[in-house]
Scaffold this active site. Structure first.
Site, PDB file in Angstrom:
ATOM      1  CB  ALA A   2     -17.520 -18.939  -2.968  1.00 13.78           C
ATOM      2  NE  ARG A   8     -10.356 -32.043  -5.642  1.00 14.78           N
ATOM      3  CZ  ARG A   8     -11.263 -32.402  -4.717  1.00 14.78           C
ATOM      4  NH1 ARG A   8     -11.686 -33.651  -4.664  1.00 14.78           N
ATOM      5  NH2 ARG A   8     -11.756 -31.502  -3.881  1.00 14.78           N
ATOM      6  CD  GLN A  97     -11.381 -19.858   4.113  1.00 14.48           C
ATOM      7  OE1 GLN A  97     -11.910 -20.024   3.010  1.00 14.48           O
ATOM      8  NE2 GLN A  97     -11.160 -20.866   4.938  1.00 14.48           N
ATOM      9  CB  THR A 103     -15.384 -26.630   4.608  1.00 22.07           C
ATOM     10  OG1 THR A 103     -15.040 -27.845   5.285  1.00 22.07           O
ATOM     11  CG2 THR A 103     -15.245 -26.858   3.118  1.00 22.07           C
ATOM     12  CG  ASN A 200     -21.030 -33.970   3.529  1.00 14.33           C
ATOM     13  OD1 ASN A 200     -22.141 -33.451   3.600  1.00 14.33           O
ATOM     14  ND2 ASN A 200     -19.913 -33.298   3.756  1.00 14.33           N
ATOM     15  CE  LYS A 382     -19.250   0.026 -34.337  1.00 14.39           C
ATOM     16  NZ  LYS A 382     -18.030   0.840 -34.241  1.00 14.39           N
ATOM     17  CG  ASN A 417     -17.401   2.756 -38.993  1.00 15.30           C
ATOM     18  OD1 ASN A 417     -16.755   2.167 -39.874  1.00 15.30           O
ATOM     19  ND2 ASN A 417     -17.610   2.233 -37.810  1.00 15.30           N
TER      20      ASN A 417
HETATM   21  C1  UD1 Z   1     -16.345 -31.186   0.728  1.00 11.98           C
HETATM   22  C2  UD1 Z   1     -16.665 -31.938   2.011  1.00 11.98           C
HETATM   23  C3  UD1 Z   1     -17.003 -33.370   1.648  1.00 11.98           C
HETATM   24  C4  UD1 Z   1     -18.146 -33.429   0.674  1.00 11.98           C
HETATM   25  C5  UD1 Z   1     -17.857 -32.567  -0.543  1.00 11.98           C
HETATM   26  C6  UD1 Z   1     -19.109 -32.455  -1.379  1.00 11.98           C
HETATM   27  C7  UD1 Z   1     -15.335 -30.909   3.779  1.00 11.98           C
HETATM   28  C8  UD1 Z   1     -14.145 -31.068   4.661  1.00 11.98           C
HETATM   29  N1  UD1 Z   1     -15.551 -31.910   2.893  1.00 11.98           N
HETATM   30  O1  UD1 Z   1     -15.184 -31.763   0.180  1.00 11.98           O
HETATM   31  O2  UD1 Z   1     -17.338 -34.108   2.824  1.00 11.98           O
HETATM   32  O3  UD1 Z   1     -18.400 -34.760   0.279  1.00 11.98           O
HETATM   33  O4  UD1 Z   1     -17.471 -31.243  -0.162  1.00 11.98           O
HETATM   34  O5  UD1 Z   1     -18.860 -31.862  -2.610  1.00 11.98           O
HETATM   35  O6  UD1 Z   1     -16.062 -29.984   3.925  1.00 11.98           O
HETATM   36  N2  UD1 Z   1     -13.971 -23.730   0.567  1.00 11.98           N
HETATM   37  C9  UD1 Z   1     -13.719 -22.506   1.178  1.00 11.98           C
HETATM   38  N3  UD1 Z   1     -12.617 -22.387   1.951  1.00 11.98           N
HETATM   39  C10 UD1 Z   1     -11.746 -23.393   2.171  1.00 11.98           C
HETATM   40  C11 UD1 Z   1     -12.015 -24.633   1.566  1.00 11.98           C
HETATM   41  C12 UD1 Z   1     -13.128 -24.776   0.776  1.00 11.98           C
HETATM   42  O7  UD1 Z   1     -14.468 -21.570   1.016  1.00 11.98           O
HETATM   43  O8  UD1 Z   1     -10.765 -23.183   2.908  1.00 11.98           O
HETATM   44  C13 UD1 Z   1     -15.161 -23.866  -0.293  1.00 11.98           C
HETATM   45  C14 UD1 Z   1     -14.811 -24.197  -1.726  1.00 11.98           C
HETATM   46  O9  UD1 Z   1     -14.687 -23.019  -2.492  1.00 11.98           O
HETATM   47  C15 UD1 Z   1     -16.004 -25.039  -2.165  1.00 11.98           C
HETATM   48  C16 UD1 Z   1     -16.492 -25.686  -0.886  1.00 11.98           C
HETATM   49  O10 UD1 Z   1     -15.937 -24.939   0.173  1.00 11.98           O
HETATM   50  O11 UD1 Z   1     -17.046 -24.251  -2.685  1.00 11.98           O
HETATM   51  C17 UD1 Z   1     -16.071 -27.152  -0.791  1.00 11.98           C
HETATM   52  O12 UD1 Z   1     -14.670 -27.224  -0.870  1.00 11.98           O
HETATM   53  P1  UD1 Z   1     -13.920 -28.403  -1.612  1.00 11.98           P
HETATM   54  O13 UD1 Z   1     -12.476 -28.177  -1.481  1.00 11.98           O
HETATM   55  O14 UD1 Z   1     -14.478 -28.618  -2.960  1.00 11.98           O
HETATM   56  O15 UD1 Z   1     -14.332 -29.626  -0.679  1.00 11.98           O
HETATM   57  P2  UD1 Z   1     -14.348 -31.155  -1.047  1.00 11.98           P
HETATM   58  O16 UD1 Z   1     -12.994 -31.694  -0.937  1.00 11.98           O
HETATM   59  O17 UD1 Z   1     -15.081 -31.369  -2.293  1.00 11.98           O
HETATM   60 CA    CA Z   2     -16.098 -30.079  -3.706  1.00 15.86          CA
END
Ligand code: UD1
Ligand code: CA
Length: 526
Positions: A2, A8, A97, A103, A200, A382, A417
């Site tokens: 998270a 986006r 982080q 991820t 995925n 209130k 009041n």
């Molecule tokens: C990711 C997956 C993708 C998948 C998609 C599904 C990777 C590389 N890609 O892409 O294959 O289809 O989710 O929705 O994993 N986050 C962190 N730290 C970071 C980056 C992200 O904690 O450095 C967290 C984000 O807060 C989020 C989650 O990881 O909750 C996914 O990150 P996001 O950037 O949305 O990944 P996608 O590009 O959607």
């Molecule tokens: Ca995502």
């Protein structure tokens, strides 16, 4: 995971703080993990870490019951907001982080937190994206089952979507075999890979020792120069380990929220699920599609909810309640058999059993309407307790007040009041009768069974059983109105207010008279 910003979303707020069905997105993944995990849950925070941690803390407080507002527990017959089974959930571990390098990098931070807390790694890990709030326990349990059954090193959840754009694609073995080879991110995919509709979801079960090893081997050699968790799939295949994949039977569960459109789509699905759940439990929605029920709301059996009602936050609606159209109830507890008539706004309030509120009532924070009490139209309250069976039926404001039992508050009663600097209390004891259009200038107390005459401005305490009256003495001038009509008809001289100059007994300040012949004729006609 998270920690991401969620570019986006084009938001000032971190993506996981955005709400779906009235609760921050991060809580869906957290609670799912807490329900499924045998052991510790780690949340990786980063972007706006303080706010995300704040939400997690508040959540931990709520689920253990310690932060539950005191008001709630006092209402009988309403489901309390404790977790089913009653077992308190321990707060998650937090891994920070600091730089969001992907991820895979996020999971590296979680690894440290886990090893620090347990002394050693675990046998297996369930890893969830923080942005897939539609994921269900059943699906995750299935993924765990398949992981065990196939003795896999990695099990991934996939979904086949009409529009897979933006997601990582699941690339299977080309020779007709079903084996998963790798996950390719949208931005790194070839034309052919982009045509694949199996994506995925971002839900993984990974063997513990293998995960730790694989994390050390991740390279940011991709379009985004990030450490992709998804590369652990490729690494497992290279090592000849089993990668299992489960296709979600409801592809919508895989919806990852990256944009406002996806946020709205998730909202729609979740709202629909919530309504269906309550209908299953015996709640009537006259028009489900226009009824908004947040995820944390509870509703008792045989409650009837009319169209265009919004129930927000940790609101609890008791059995047999009736909530009429255009009302919004937020963070409030409504006891059994309460009638909320049309167009009420009720926030941080308690309404006890058999009470009635509305239409057009506004119960602001700290309002408590005791059993069988009645709050009628155009009444605002209130920080006020209205005692059992008491009535405030029309056009009144009660603020910072304590009203006893069996009190009748006449139309247009105002508690004054606020003096522009501070707020003061009004206390009205049991069985008091307050006539219409009274003002109670706080701090003031009205003793039991006292009567306040209509139009009175109460500035001193009223003893029990007394009558308080403060009014101008009324004068009746006989024939006054008839004389004025006569004078105006005769076009007699009158002053700028339209008052006749003679005779002396004529009224000094009659109501202004409209100019123009047509209007003059009508004067006095009603
Ligand atoms: C990711 C997956 C993708 C998948 C998609 C599904 C990777 C590389 N890609 O892409 O294959 O289809 O989710 O929705 O994993 N986050 C962190 N730290 C970071 C980056 C992200 O904690 O450095 C967290 C984000 O807060 C989020 C989650 O990881 O909750 C996914 O990150 P996001 O950037 O949305 O990944 P996608 O590009 O959607
Ligand atoms: Ca995502």
């Amino acid at each position: 995971m998270a920690a991401g910003l969620g570019k986006r979303m084009r938001s000032k707020r971190a993506k996981v703080l955005h709400q779906v069905a009235g609760r921050p997105m991060v809580l869906y993944a957290l609670e799912l993990a807490q329900r499924v995990a045998d052991e510790a849950v780690v949340v990786v925070v980063g972007h706006q870490a303080a706010q995300v941690k704040g939400i997690l803390d508040e959540h931990a407080g709520h689920t253990t019951g310690s932060a539950r507002p005191r008001l709630m527990s006092r209402v009988k017959g309403v489901t309390a907001h404790v977790k089913a089974g009653g077992s308190p959930v321990s707060a998650p571990l937090i891994a920070e982080q600091r730089q969001q390098l992907g991820t895979g990098h996020a999971v590296m931070q979680a690894r440290e937190a886990i090893v620090r807390a347990r002394g050693t790694g675990a046998a297996r890990y369930l890893i969830l994206n923080g942005d897939t709030p539609l994921l269900t326990d059943t699906t995750v349990q299935e993924l765990l089952r398949v992981y065990e059954e196939e003795k896999a090193a990695v099990a991934i959840l996939t979904a086949v979507l009409e529009d897979p754009s933006g997601y990582g694609r699941v690339i299977r073995h080309p020779a007709g075999e079903d084996r998963v080879m790798k996950i390719v991110e949208d931005r790194d995919a070839t034309e052919a890979e982009r045509a694949v509709r199996e994506i995925n979801v971002g839900t993984y079960v990974v063997d513990g020792p293998f995960l730790f090893e694989a994390l050390d081997r991740l390279q940011p050699a991709n379009a985004q120069q990030e450490y992709y968790l998804t590369d652990v799939v490729k690494l497992a295949v290279e090592r000849g380990l089993t990668v299992a994949a489960v296709k979600a039977s409801h592809p919508e569960e895989g919806l990852g929220i990256n944009s406002r459109e996806q946020l709205a789509a998730a909202e729609r699905v979740l709202r629909e699920r919530i309504r269906r759940r309550w209908m299953h439990k015996g709640v009537t929605f006259i028009d489900p599609d226009t009824t908004w029920v947040d995820a944390d709301v509870t509703i008792g059996r045989d409650a009837v909810i009319y169209p265009d009602v919004t129930l927000e936050g940790k609101t609890a609606i008791g059995e047999d309640c009736c909530i009429r159209s255009h009302s919004r109830i937020a963070h409030s507890t409504i006891g059994p058999r309460v009638q909320v008539l049309d167009s009420c706004v009720i926030t941080d309030a308690v309404v006890e059993e058999d009470a009635a509120v509305g239409p057009f009532a506004h119960l602001r924070p700290g309002s408590i309407v005791r059993r069988k009490a009645k709050v009628g139209n155009f009444v605002e309250m209130k920080k006020t307790e209205l005692g059992a069976g008491s009535k405030v039926n029309h056009l009144s404001y009660l603020g910072d007040s304590r009203v006893g039992k069996g009190v009748n508050i006449g139309a247009g009663t105002i508690t004054c009041n606020y003096d522009g600097y501070r707020k003061f209390q009004t206390v009205i004891e049991d069985d008091v009768f307050i006539g219409s259009d009274a003002q109670l200038v706080a701090p003031v107390k009205v003793g039991r069974r006292a009567v306040i005459a209509a139009g009175t401005t109460v500035t001193q305490d009223v003893p029990a059983d007394a009558l308080a009256i403060s009014r101008m003495v009324q004068a009746n001038r006989l024939g006054w109105a008839a004389k004025r009509r006569g004078l105006l008809a005769a076009n007699a001289p009158h002053d700028s207010n339209g008052a006749p100059r003679t005779p002396r007994s004529a009224p000094r300040r009659p109501a202004p008279v409209a100019r123009g012949k047509g209007r003059q004729k009508r004067t006095g006609g009603k």
